[in-house]
Design an enzyme around this catalytic site. Structure first.
Site, PDB file in Angstrom:
ATOM      1  N   GLY A 290       0.742  -1.068   0.001  1.00  0.00           N
ATOM      2  CA  GLY A 290       0.085  -0.273  -0.011  1.00  0.00           C
ATOM      3  C   GLY A 290       0.782   1.258  -0.044  1.00  0.00           C
ATOM      4  O   GLY A 290       1.878   1.371  -0.474  1.00  0.00           O
ATOM      5  N   SER A 291       0.410   2.121   0.815  1.00  0.00           N
ATOM      6  CA  SER A 291       1.060   3.577   0.557  1.00  0.00           C
ATOM      7  C   SER A 291       2.240   4.094   1.183  1.00  0.00           C
ATOM      8  O   SER A 291       2.986   4.944   0.729  1.00  0.00           O
ATOM      9  CB  SER A 291      -0.272   4.527   0.979  1.00  0.00           C
ATOM     10  OG  SER A 291      -1.144   4.787   0.206  1.00  0.00           O
ATOM     11  N   THR A 292       2.709   2.943   2.277  1.00  0.00           N
ATOM     12  CA  THR A 292       3.995   2.878   2.674  1.00  0.00           C
ATOM     13  C   THR A 292       5.147   2.872   1.638  1.00  0.00           C
ATOM     14  O   THR A 292       6.214   3.477   1.773  1.00  0.00           O
ATOM     15  CB  THR A 292       4.262   2.052   3.746  1.00  0.00           C
ATOM     16  OG1 THR A 292       3.912   0.680   3.430  1.00  0.00           O
ATOM     17  CG2 THR A 292       3.523   2.328   4.971  1.00  0.00           C
ATOM     18  N   PHE A 293       4.546   2.062   0.423  1.00  0.00           N
ATOM     19  CA  PHE A 293       5.565   1.888  -0.610  1.00  0.00           C
ATOM     20  C   PHE A 293       5.804   3.461  -1.450  1.00  0.00           C
ATOM     21  O   PHE A 293       6.540   3.236  -2.149  1.00  0.00           O
ATOM     22  CB  PHE A 293       5.058   0.940  -1.458  1.00  0.00           C
ATOM     23  CG  PHE A 293       6.110   0.296  -2.555  1.00  0.00           C
ATOM     24  CD1 PHE A 293       6.865  -0.656  -2.043  1.00  0.00           C
ATOM     25  CD2 PHE A 293       6.073   0.506  -3.987  1.00  0.00           C
ATOM     26  CE1 PHE A 293       7.957  -1.151  -3.014  1.00  0.00           C
ATOM     27  CE2 PHE A 293       6.742  -0.082  -4.798  1.00  0.00           C
ATOM     28  CZ  PHE A 293       7.580  -0.865  -4.231  1.00  0.00           C
ATOM     29  N   LYS A 294       4.917   4.312  -1.249  1.00  0.00           N
ATOM     30  CA  LYS A 294       5.167   5.572  -2.235  1.00  0.00           C
ATOM     31  C   LYS A 294       6.359   6.314  -1.770  1.00  0.00           C
ATOM     32  O   LYS A 294       6.789   6.976  -2.473  1.00  0.00           O
ATOM     33  CB  LYS A 294       3.892   6.394  -1.738  1.00  0.00           C
ATOM     34  CG  LYS A 294       2.562   5.863  -2.449  1.00  0.00           C
ATOM     35  CD  LYS A 294       1.449   6.655  -1.957  1.00  0.00           C
ATOM     36  CE  LYS A 294      -0.030   6.175  -2.396  1.00  0.00           C
ATOM     37  NZ  LYS A 294      -1.207   6.714  -1.993  1.00  0.00           N
TER      38      LYS A 294
END
Length: 635
Positions: A290-294
């Site tokens: 999810g968004s932690t990969f951003k």
């Protein structure tokens, strides 16, 4: 002629005698010199007996010496069958004490062996049972010392520490990986017996056991205790399918804390399934981040100078179309016009699709590989997973778009925290590790020490500095605000990932996560929390995982003695947030004047009079509005 024959025969006999003499001499030399040790041991074994004394297993401690895996002394039953005169009576008495059948005990007592260990019923006996056996005073029945593994904090770090079997052999976790070091060498009490096995009245020989090597971990007990407590609280509050957390020093790769739920009790491992015991989720589990990969997409775009966070704007209408796929933002209707700094703060998926398109699949996946995804980190824990990445040949526009915001790829938690550490520590990817050193058991002197291992330089210090500043804004102004800690600079990123089952995304079932670090400008600690399918709550990383990470960060700040600061980005409060306020100095003022200045707080009085003699908390402290200020009155 006759004398000649006699002379020849004498010569032959003499040669034979000389040959035999040489042969005997050689044999004696061989026995006395070459084969002496073997024959001596063989002879000794015919009349000497050993009562084994088990060595203590090496301790496992945290970095400051707190013992996480210890030993307690127990006793076990050993029989010398030849010395037992009344086998029937002995079998009856022992079977009653140990709670086993007479026939089973009689088979031990009458076995044709020099020493018989009663296993498993006679192993690791309680003091009560050992006393009963000792009081029998039966010749040939002995109680010998054995060490039993003891975990003083029970389920604490259970998957990482592992457990040992009845013979004190490591069967999982660090107990298994370092079994060769942790296992000591048996000692013995040697006594002498005749050919029938009867004990002779000769001096006994005591051979001291050699304890195992101690293992010192990088773990900080205080931070580990915080993580354990917060995961337990999350289980009670949200009843998730699974939960996990890792705390790391981003500047070395040292693991400061690691745990997951469900966990198990190493002392009662027989009560759990192999699956429950062996799934060390922080290193084994793979899922869409999810968004932690951003953070990776952000760092890559900044390194390639493809975006100006503060000057460039992007208009988010609520979705973006890539080929025939419509990719939505989490906010219905979108965020409207925003800078790319606000794209990160708001965790806007369409904005990150744009960044992914600017990078292109070759550059984006090159950075993903450089940050360590798609391969094992090499952490010194067993069962590590590799994660799953798209094959570059199969990456089209849609796959590029989804990868940019953390969907369609699978990572492990240890990969995620290691990669983010590289993004914020100046750009250096370290190999994570948990064993700090091996130590000699008597003096605790270091025998072997692990040092930080640099894998590669991924991004520049300049880029890393921009990533840190951006993620501090996420916590102060964006979706990560529930992780904000007043007086400290905290950076971080939320994540909400829809789970996949049989190739399809599940409805209403998410893994929510948060990764945060402090201080934001010079990180000393990074915390990663992931909660799988939290129940009874809106599943967002900011609402579920961020408050858990915040508490672990606060305890880490205390343990690491990180000082308060007055600089940093002030939190942007909304109507749901509890706000901090500075307490004014009201000492020496009248009650009426004090109440006017303290209208944002509850006030409690003690003493009598009309003036304020003392206040608690003291002036200029920051507490939440609505909290209590205590005033001491005087005349």
């Amino acid at each position: 002629m006759f004398f000649k024959n006699i002379h020849a025969r004498i010569k032959i006999v003499l040669l034979v005698i000389i040959f035999l003499f040489v042969l005997i001499t050689c044999k004696v030399f061989y026995i006395q010199v070459i084969d002496y040790d073997r024959l001596n041991d063989y002879a000794s074994n015919l009349w000497s007996r050993n009562l084994p004394i088990e060595a203590d297993r090496g301790l496992i401690t945290d970095r400051n010496g707190v013992v996480l895996a210890d030993n307690i002394t127990t006793t076990s039953l050993v029989l010398i069958p030849n010395q037992i005169k009344d086998k029937e009576d002995t079998s009856k008495k022992l079977s009653e004490i140990l709670g086993v059948s007479y026939d089973e005990m009689y088979s031990h007592v009458s076995k044709k062996t020099s020493i018989e260990r009663v296993h498993p019923e006679g192993r690791r006996l309680s003091y009560e049972i050992a006393d009963k056996i000792n009081n029998l005073k039966i010749e040939g029945v002995y109680l010998v010392k054995e060490a039993k593994r003891y975990y003083p904090y029970d389920t604490f770090m259970s998957h990482t520490l592992g457990f040992v079997g009845i013979d004190n052999q490591g069967l999982s976790g660090l107990e298994l990986m370092y079994n060769g070091y942790l296992t000591g060498e048996f000692g013995a009490i040697k006594y002498f017996s005749d050919a029938k096995g009867n004990r002779l009245k000769l001096n006994e020989i005591y051979e001291e056991p050699q304890n195992g090597i101690n293992v010192t971990l990088t773990v900080n007990y205080e931070i580990q205790a915080s993580l354990e407590r917060e995961l337990d609280n999350a289980i009670s509050k949200y009843n998730p399918d699974q939960a996990l957390g890792i705390v790391m020093d981003p500047n070395s790769g040292e693991i400061l804390a690691i745990s997951s739920r469900p966990n198990f009790s190493p002392s009662n491992y027989q009560s759990y399934t192999t699956e429950e015991i062996n799934r060390n989720l922080p290193v084994w589990m793979t899922y869409e981040p999810g968004s932690t990969f951003k953070i990776i997409t952000l760092a890559s775009s900044l390194e390639e100078k493809l975006v100006d966070l503060n000057e460039e704007h992007y208009h988010d209408s609520g979705s973006i179309t890539v080929e025939n796929a419509r990719i939505k933002c989490w906010k219905a209707g979108g965020h409207g016009s925003q800078t790319f700094m606000e794209v990160v703060q708001n965790s806007c998926n369409p904005g990150f699709v744009i960044l992914g398109q600017r990078l292109g699949k070759e550059k984006l996946f090159d950075y993903i590989n450089k940050f360590g995804f798609g391969k094992k980190t090499g952490v010194d824990l067993n069962g590590e997973g590799t994660g799953i990445l798209f094959n570059l040949d199969n990456v089209g526009p849609v796959e590029l778009a989804t990868t940019a915001f953390g969907q369609g790829v699978s990572v492990t938690p240890i990969q995620q925290i290691t990669a983010v550490s590289a993004a914020i520590n100046g750009g250096i990817l370290y190999k994570p590790y948990i064993v700090k050193s091996l130590n000699e058991p008597e003096t605790n002197a270091v025998i072997k020490e692990n040092k930080p291992t640099v894998v590669r330089k991924v991004i520049s210090e300049e880029t890393s500095s921009m990533v840190r500043a951006t993620l501090e804004n996420v916590v102060s102004l964006g979706t990560g605000r529930p992780a904000y800690i007043d007086g400290y600079r905290v950076g971080g990123k939320t994540g909400t990932a829809q789970k996949v089952e049989n190739g399809h995304y599940m409805v209403g079932n998410y893994i929510v996560s948060f990764i945060g670090f402090a201080p934001a400008d010079n990180p000393e600690v990074v915390v990663y929390i992931a909660i799988d399918n939290a129940k009874g709550v809106t599943q967002y990383g900011g609402t579920v995982a961020a408050p858990i990470a915040r508490q672990v960060l606060m305890d880490s700040i205390t343990s690491l003695n990180i000082k308060k600061r007055k600089d940093g980005v002030e939190k942007n409060y909304n109507y749901l947030d509890r706000k901090y306020a500075v307490i004014p100095n009201v000492v020496g003022k009248t009650v009426d004047d004090a109440m006017k200045e303290l209208k944002s707080f509850k006030v409690e009085f003690s003493g009598s009079g009309d003036k304020i003699a003392y206040q608690s908390p003291i002036a200029n402290s920051r507490i939440y509005e609505g909290e209590t200020v205590r005033l001491l009155l005087t005349n």
